[in-house]
Design an enzyme around this catalytic site. Structure first.
Site, PDB file in Angstrom:
ATOM      1  N   ASN A   9       0.796  -1.201  -0.115  1.00 29.58           N
ATOM      2  CA  ASN A   9      -0.145  -0.021   0.011  1.00 29.58           C
ATOM      3  C   ASN A   9       0.765   1.194  -0.109  1.00 29.58           C
ATOM      4  OD1 ASN A   9      -1.823   2.028   0.399  1.00 29.58           O
ATOM      5  ND2 ASN A   9      -2.263   1.546   2.515  1.00 29.58           N
ATOM      6  N   LYS A  11      -0.056   4.389  -0.412  1.00 26.55           N
ATOM      7  CA  LYS A  11      -0.776   5.331   0.269  1.00 26.55           C
ATOM      8  C   LYS A  11      -0.446   6.802  -0.673  1.00 26.55           C
ATOM      9  CE  LYS A  11      -0.285   3.459   4.739  1.00 26.55           C
ATOM     10  NZ  LYS A  11      -0.170   3.458   6.166  1.00 26.55           N
ATOM     11  N   HIS A  98      -9.621   1.056   4.733  1.00 26.54           N
ATOM     12  CA  HIS A  98      -8.382   1.523   5.352  1.00 26.54           C
ATOM     13  C   HIS A  98      -8.457   2.334   6.403  1.00 26.54           C
ATOM     14  CE1 HIS A  98      -4.193   2.480   6.320  1.00 26.54           C
ATOM     15  NE2 HIS A  98      -3.790   1.665   5.672  1.00 26.54           N
ATOM     16  N   GLU A 100      -7.012   4.787   7.822  1.00 28.94           N
ATOM     17  CA  GLU A 100      -6.766   6.410   7.163  1.00 28.94           C
ATOM     18  C   GLU A 100      -7.987   6.596   6.610  1.00 28.94           C
ATOM     19  OE1 GLU A 100      -3.027   5.709   5.345  1.00 28.94           O
ATOM     20  OE2 GLU A 100      -2.269   5.121   7.306  1.00 28.94           O
ATOM     21  N   GLU A 170      -5.770  -4.843  10.551  1.00 24.69           N
ATOM     22  CA  GLU A 170      -4.695  -3.923  10.912  1.00 24.69           C
ATOM     23  C   GLU A 170      -4.918  -3.191  12.249  1.00 24.69           C
ATOM     24  OE1 GLU A 170      -2.517  -2.618   6.762  1.00 24.69           O
ATOM     25  OE2 GLU A 170      -4.297  -1.457   7.085  1.00 24.69           O
ATOM     26  N   GLY A 176       2.396   2.240  10.732  1.00 24.30           N
ATOM     27  CA  GLY A 176       3.285   3.225  10.662  1.00 24.30           C
ATOM     28  C   GLY A 176       3.899   3.619  11.954  1.00 24.30           C
ATOM     29  N   SER A 216       3.312  -2.292  10.677  1.00 25.56           N
ATOM     30  CA  SER A 216       4.788  -2.438  10.641  1.00 25.56           C
ATOM     31  C   SER A 216       5.369  -3.716  10.426  1.00 25.56           C
ATOM     32  CB  SER A 216       4.863  -1.848  12.160  1.00 25.56           C
ATOM     33  OG  SER A 216       4.771  -0.253  12.409  1.00 25.56           O
ATOM     34  N   GLY A 237       2.737  -1.160   4.228  1.00 28.54           N
ATOM     35  CA  GLY A 237       2.929   0.138   3.894  1.00 28.54           C
ATOM     36  C   GLY A 237       4.232   0.580   3.734  1.00 28.54           C
ATOM     37  N   GLY A 238       4.744   1.288   4.838  1.00 27.63           N
ATOM     38  CA  GLY A 238       6.185   1.925   4.825  1.00 27.63           C
ATOM     39  C   GLY A 238       7.285   0.982   3.871  1.00 27.63           C
TER      40      GLY A 238
END
Ligand code: PGA
Length: 254
Positions: A9, A11, A98, A100, A170, A176, A216, A237-238
């Site tokens: 993802n 983002k 998600h 967010e 999640e 994150g 994470s 993600g990251g």
């Protein structure tokens, strides 16, 4: 049995050219390196979708997804993108719900139920996200929260429709933050989700549902998480923004 999937993802990161070069690296690495992961999904901003689909041609294992889609089929919704538009460029997945989107854009379970219907009607596979806040976990409400997200978001589907979903657990406190859920914590919730699916539908539907872990997840912890009985991959993600890290997570299934 259920598919092992690792999804990235991105983002709201990477400009057009940065996205294309990262994706090309990922496609090459995934092609050359052995892994038990059966499908790699890259969920990019809308601007990349069409080009990524073109670049992914010939790599059977790599699919492309969006990160959101509107609940209406089409119409006067300035700035929004429809499921049909996403499908028309060749993307096959869409992340829905998600945290967010829930947190910053006020997306409720009720709205997400509509988005799920529209995505399915347009032949997209939703990666439907659920998860609790730290406060909810500390108040021991996490099972109730997960249960209501499932009940209100996706349990209106019939079994055939439900079979087209991928779920992603999640925990919001892990997204994150560098704080991963322990494999025991993640496995406990994944088993709970599978039990809820079995209760709502039946055991065979539950056994066939891919449930990803997100929050994470990095190369260092991916193997331990993915070794859990009810964890079928990750939503990353990251670490999906670095080709080496993302591919190492893809390789965490052996
Ligand atoms: P993270 O994000 O891997 O950066 O924690 C996961 C996600 O939001 O899907």
């Amino acid at each position: 049995m259920r598919k092992k999937i690792v999804a990235g993802n991105w983002k709201m990161n990477l400009d057009y050219n940065e996205g294309l070069s990262l994706f090309s690296e990922v496609v090459n690495m995934v092609k050359d390196e052995a892994t038990g992961t059966q499908e790699v999904v890259v969920c990019s901003p809308f601007i990349h979708l069409h080009s990524l689909v073109q670049l992914a041609k010939g790599s059977a294992k790599v699919s492309i997804g969006a990160q959101n889609a509107h609940q209406a089929e089409s119409g006067a919704y300035t700035g929004e993108v429809s499921a049909r538009q996403i499908k028309s460029v060749g993307a096959t997945y869409v992340i829905l719900g998600h945290s967010e989107r829930r947190q910053y854009f006020g997306e409720s379970n009720e709205l997400l139920a509509k988005k799920t219907d529209t995505a399915l009607a347009n032949d997209l596979k939703p990666i439907f996200c659920i998860g609790e806040t730290l406060q909810e976990r500390e108040a021991n409400q996490h099972f109730d929260i997960i249960k209501s997200q499932l009940t209100e978001g996706v349990f209106h589907l019939d079994a055939t429709q439900f079979a087209r979903l991928v779920l992603a657990y999640e925990p919001i406190w892990a997204i994150g933050t560098g704080v991963t859920a322990s494999s025991d914590q993640a496995q406990e919730i994944h088993a709970f989700i599978r039990k809820e699916i079995a209760t709502k539908y039946d055991q065979s539907v539950a056994d066939a549902t891919t449930i990803l872990y997100g929050g994470s997840c990095i190369p260092k912890n991916a193997s331990e998480l993915f070794a859990c009985a009810d964890i079928d991959g990750g939503l990353i993600g990251g670490a999906s923004l670095k080709s080496r890290d993302f591919t190492d997570i893809v390789k965490a299934f052996n």
